[in-house]
Every structure is written in C-alpha cells, then in structure tokens.
Design a protein around this motif. Structure first.
Motif, PDB file in Angstrom:
ATOM      1  N   LEU A  28      67.692  65.251 -91.353  1.00  0.00           N
ATOM      2  CA  LEU A  28      68.714  65.964 -90.828  1.00  0.00           C
ATOM      3  C   LEU A  28      68.729  66.702 -89.102  1.00  0.00           C
ATOM      4  CD1 LEU A  28      71.257  67.417 -93.181  1.00  0.00           C
ATOM      5  CD2 LEU A  28      71.779  65.364 -92.016  1.00  0.00           C
ATOM      6  N   GLY A  29      67.382  67.792 -89.295  1.00  0.00           N
ATOM      7  CA  GLY A  29      66.715  68.251 -88.358  1.00  0.00           C
ATOM      8  C   GLY A  29      66.142  67.211 -87.719  1.00  0.00           C
ATOM      9  N   LEU A  30      65.433  65.795 -88.076  1.00  0.00           N
ATOM     10  CA  LEU A  30      65.384  65.268 -87.376  1.00  0.00           C
ATOM     11  C   LEU A  30      66.329  64.314 -85.990  1.00  0.00           C
ATOM     12  CD1 LEU A  30      63.293  62.785 -88.856  1.00  0.00           C
ATOM     13  CD2 LEU A  30      62.001  64.970 -87.166  1.00  0.00           C
ATOM     14  N   THR A  31      67.888  64.880 -86.799  1.00  0.00           N
ATOM     15  CA  THR A  31      68.684  63.958 -85.428  1.00  0.00           C
ATOM     16  C   THR A  31      69.354  65.417 -84.655  1.00  0.00           C
ATOM     17  OG1 THR A  31      69.556  62.660 -87.702  1.00  0.00           O
ATOM     18  CG2 THR A  31      70.874  63.305 -86.006  1.00  0.00           C
ATOM     19  N   ALA A  32      69.155  66.337 -85.549  1.00  0.00           N
ATOM     20  CA  ALA A  32      69.373  67.597 -84.617  1.00  0.00           C
ATOM     21  C   ALA A  32      69.029  67.133 -83.801  1.00  0.00           C
ATOM     22  CB  ALA A  32      69.845  68.773 -85.620  1.00  0.00           C
ATOM     23  N   TYR A  33      67.031  67.697 -84.004  1.00  0.00           N
ATOM     24  CA  TYR A  33      66.548  67.439 -82.372  1.00  0.00           C
ATOM     25  C   TYR A  33      66.673  66.906 -81.257  1.00  0.00           C
ATOM     26  CZ  TYR A  33      61.820  68.076 -81.127  1.00  0.00           C
ATOM     27  OH  TYR A  33      59.623  68.004 -80.368  1.00  0.00           O
ATOM     28  N   ALA A  34      66.662  65.494 -82.257  1.00  0.00           N
ATOM     29  CA  ALA A  34      66.729  64.558 -80.930  1.00  0.00           C
ATOM     30  C   ALA A  34      68.402  64.269 -79.748  1.00  0.00           C
ATOM     31  CB  ALA A  34      66.561  63.298 -81.703  1.00  0.00           C
ATOM     32  N   ALA A  70      56.933  72.837 -90.854  1.00  0.00           N
ATOM     33  CA  ALA A  70      56.352  73.691 -90.140  1.00  0.00           C
ATOM     34  C   ALA A  70      56.131  73.599 -89.081  1.00  0.00           C
ATOM     35  CB  ALA A  70      55.424  74.342 -91.026  1.00  0.00           C
ATOM     36  N   VAL A  71      56.279  72.184 -88.429  1.00  0.00           N
ATOM     37  CA  VAL A  71      55.993  71.574 -86.768  1.00  0.00           C
ATOM     38  C   VAL A  71      56.415  71.969 -86.573  1.00  0.00           C
ATOM     39  CG1 VAL A  71      54.726  69.909 -85.351  1.00  0.00           C
ATOM     40  CG2 VAL A  71      53.274  70.652 -87.940  1.00  0.00           C
ATOM     41  N   MET A  72      58.073  70.775 -87.163  1.00  0.00           N
ATOM     42  CA  MET A  72      59.059  70.979 -86.306  1.00  0.00           C
ATOM     43  C   MET A  72      58.970  72.598 -86.019  1.00  0.00           C
ATOM     44  SD  MET A  72      58.644  67.798 -85.510  1.00  0.00           S
ATOM     45  CE  MET A  72      60.368  67.684 -84.867  1.00  0.00           C
ATOM     46  N   LEU A  73      59.948  73.348 -86.726  1.00  0.00           N
ATOM     47  CA  LEU A  73      59.802  74.712 -86.441  1.00  0.00           C
ATOM     48  C   LEU A  73      59.689  75.030 -85.322  1.00  0.00           C
ATOM     49  CD1 LEU A  73      59.894  76.027 -90.538  1.00  0.00           C
ATOM     50  CD2 LEU A  73      61.792  75.906 -88.360  1.00  0.00           C
ATOM     51  N   GLU A  74      58.082  75.044 -85.297  1.00  0.00           N
ATOM     52  CA  GLU A  74      57.121  75.499 -83.930  1.00  0.00           C
ATOM     53  C   GLU A  74      57.434  74.806 -83.092  1.00  0.00           C
ATOM     54  OE1 GLU A  74      55.831  78.187 -83.002  1.00  0.00           O
ATOM     55  OE2 GLU A  74      56.194  78.541 -85.559  1.00  0.00           O
ATOM     56  N   ARG A  75      57.877  73.640 -82.711  1.00  0.00           N
ATOM     57  CA  ARG A  75      58.947  73.167 -82.018  1.00  0.00           C
ATOM     58  C   ARG A  75      59.982  73.693 -81.322  1.00  0.00           C
ATOM     59  NH1 ARG A  75      56.531  66.473 -83.137  1.00  0.00           N
ATOM     60  NH2 ARG A  75      54.053  67.098 -83.025  1.00  0.00           N
ATOM     61  N   CYS A  76      60.622  73.956 -82.331  1.00  0.00           N
ATOM     62  CA  CYS A  76      62.320  74.292 -81.950  1.00  0.00           C
ATOM     63  C   CYS A  76      62.492  74.994 -81.488  1.00  0.00           C
ATOM     64  CB  CYS A  76      63.121  74.291 -83.600  1.00  0.00           C
ATOM     65  SG  CYS A  76      63.536  72.750 -83.464  1.00  0.00           S
ATOM     66  N   ARG A  77      61.530  76.365 -81.997  1.00  0.00           N
ATOM     67  CA  ARG A  77      61.783  77.717 -81.166  1.00  0.00           C
ATOM     68  C   ARG A  77      60.369  77.658 -79.870  1.00  0.00           C
ATOM     69  NH1 ARG A  77      58.716  78.848 -86.594  1.00  0.00           N
ATOM     70  NH2 ARG A  77      59.777  79.645 -88.022  1.00  0.00           N
ATOM     71  N   ALA A  78      59.723  76.268 -79.167  1.00  0.00           N
ATOM     72  CA  ALA A  78      59.449  76.705 -78.174  1.00  0.00           C
ATOM     73  C   ALA A  78      59.935  75.830 -77.456  1.00  0.00           C
ATOM     74  CB  ALA A  78      58.071  75.941 -78.108  1.00  0.00           C
ATOM     75  N   LEU A  79      61.558  75.104 -77.823  1.00  0.00           N
ATOM     76  CA  LEU A  79      62.548  74.393 -77.131  1.00  0.00           C
ATOM     77  C   LEU A  79      63.461  75.490 -76.205  1.00  0.00           C
ATOM     78  CD1 LEU A  79      62.156  71.000 -78.995  1.00  0.00           C
ATOM     79  CD2 LEU A  79      61.826  71.842 -76.062  1.00  0.00           C
ATOM     80  N   ALA A 122      62.892  78.530 -76.525  1.00  0.00           N
ATOM     81  CA  ALA A 122      62.955  79.866 -75.619  1.00  0.00           C
ATOM     82  C   ALA A 122      62.192  78.999 -74.405  1.00  0.00           C
ATOM     83  CB  ALA A 122      61.329  80.158 -76.032  1.00  0.00           C
ATOM     84  N   ASP A 123      61.847  78.610 -73.925  1.00  0.00           N
ATOM     85  CA  ASP A 123      61.838  77.310 -72.676  1.00  0.00           C
ATOM     86  C   ASP A 123      62.832  75.809 -72.343  1.00  0.00           C
ATOM     87  OD1 ASP A 123      61.274  77.122 -70.191  1.00  0.00           O
ATOM     88  OD2 ASP A 123      58.892  76.556 -70.447  1.00  0.00           O
ATOM     89  N   PRO A 124      64.011  75.322 -72.113  1.00  0.00           N
ATOM     90  CA  PRO A 124      64.201  74.338 -72.818  1.00  0.00           C
ATOM     91  C   PRO A 124      63.707  73.768 -71.765  1.00  0.00           C
ATOM     92  CG  PRO A 124      66.045  76.437 -72.197  1.00  0.00           C
ATOM     93  CD  PRO A 124      64.517  77.439 -72.378  1.00  0.00           C
ATOM     94  N   PRO A 125      63.717  72.177 -71.824  1.00  0.00           N
ATOM     95  CA  PRO A 125      63.520  71.296 -70.723  1.00  0.00           C
ATOM     96  C   PRO A 125      64.290  70.997 -70.073  1.00  0.00           C
ATOM     97  CG  PRO A 125      63.827  70.330 -72.764  1.00  0.00           C
ATOM     98  CD  PRO A 125      64.215  71.665 -73.396  1.00  0.00           C
ATOM     99  N   GLY A 126      64.304  69.827 -68.935  1.00  0.00           N
ATOM    100  CA  GLY A 126      65.270  69.079 -68.231  1.00  0.00           C
ATOM    101  C   GLY A 126      66.683  68.237 -68.826  1.00  0.00           C
ATOM    102  N   PRO A 127      66.758  67.971 -68.175  1.00  0.00           N
ATOM    103  CA  PRO A 127      68.181  66.640 -68.666  1.00  0.00           C
ATOM    104  C   PRO A 127      66.979  65.334 -68.920  1.00  0.00           C
ATOM    105  CG  PRO A 127      68.066  66.622 -66.431  1.00  0.00           C
ATOM    106  CD  PRO A 127      67.199  68.191 -67.249  1.00  0.00           C
ATOM    107  N   PRO A 144      62.329  63.264 -76.766  1.00  0.00           N
ATOM    108  CA  PRO A 144      62.518  63.277 -78.023  1.00  0.00           C
ATOM    109  C   PRO A 144      60.600  63.248 -78.903  1.00  0.00           C
ATOM    110  CG  PRO A 144      64.316  62.683 -78.245  1.00  0.00           C
ATOM    111  CD  PRO A 144      64.074  62.598 -77.372  1.00  0.00           C
ATOM    112  N   VAL A 145      60.333  62.473 -78.302  1.00  0.00           N
ATOM    113  CA  VAL A 145      59.148  61.352 -79.004  1.00  0.00           C
ATOM    114  C   VAL A 145      58.019  62.459 -78.286  1.00  0.00           C
ATOM    115  CG1 VAL A 145      57.494  59.842 -78.575  1.00  0.00           C
ATOM    116  CG2 VAL A 145      59.937  59.574 -78.505  1.00  0.00           C
ATOM    117  N   VAL A 146      56.715  62.780 -79.165  1.00  0.00           N
ATOM    118  CA  VAL A 146      55.756  63.549 -78.907  1.00  0.00           C
ATOM    119  C   VAL A 146      54.333  62.660 -78.683  1.00  0.00           C
ATOM    120  CG1 VAL A 146      54.457  65.409 -79.444  1.00  0.00           C
ATOM    121  CG2 VAL A 146      56.387  65.037 -79.600  1.00  0.00           C
ATOM    122  N   VAL A 147      53.756  62.251 -77.576  1.00  0.00           N
ATOM    123  CA  VAL A 147      52.065  61.524 -77.734  1.00  0.00           C
ATOM    124  C   VAL A 147      52.002  62.394 -78.212  1.00  0.00           C
ATOM    125  CG1 VAL A 147      51.357  59.762 -76.280  1.00  0.00           C
ATOM    126  CG2 VAL A 147      53.625  60.159 -76.211  1.00  0.00           C
TER     127      VAL A 147
END
Length: 68
Positions: free
Chosen positions: A9-15, A41-50, A52-57, A61-64
C-alpha cells in the motif's frame, strides 16, 4: 507476512505522490516486522525527503542505483 500488505500500500501511495500516506504505510510495515523492515525504512526516508522538498511535475518514482 503481515508487513507485506502495508508495504505494498505504501508503494502505491508513493508512486501516486501521496507521500504522507505512504509514510504511514511504511511505518506500519516497519513496526510489524521483528527487528524492523529495512526496505520500509529506506522508503520512509525517501518519503520524508520528498515531503520536505517536493519534486516537480516530471518526478518519476523509479530510483536508479548508481553504486553498491
């Protein structure tokens, strides 16, 4: 395992750019797994970062991973 559903569910909301909601799901997954859930835990940190500093349009969601 009980932590799989909240993680998915977190992955869906994240995307979908619903990072606060994703954070709640990842936190639930992390709390349900004995010793914590490292991927959650990794995804929690990514959510916190996003949050705090939302990306553009054009955010994707894919991380390389560039290095080990």
């Amino acid at each position: 395992h009980p932590w799989v559903e909240p993680y998915e569910l977190g992955l869906t909301a994240y995307a979908d750019r619903r990072w606060a909601e994703a954070q709640r799901h990842f936190a639930a997954a992390d709390g349900l797994r004995p010793g914590g859930d490292p991927p959650a835990a990794v995804m929690l940190e990514r959510c916190r970062a996003l949050l705090a500093d939302p990306p553009g349009p054009d955010w994707n969601p894919v991380v390389v991973q560039m290095e080990k």
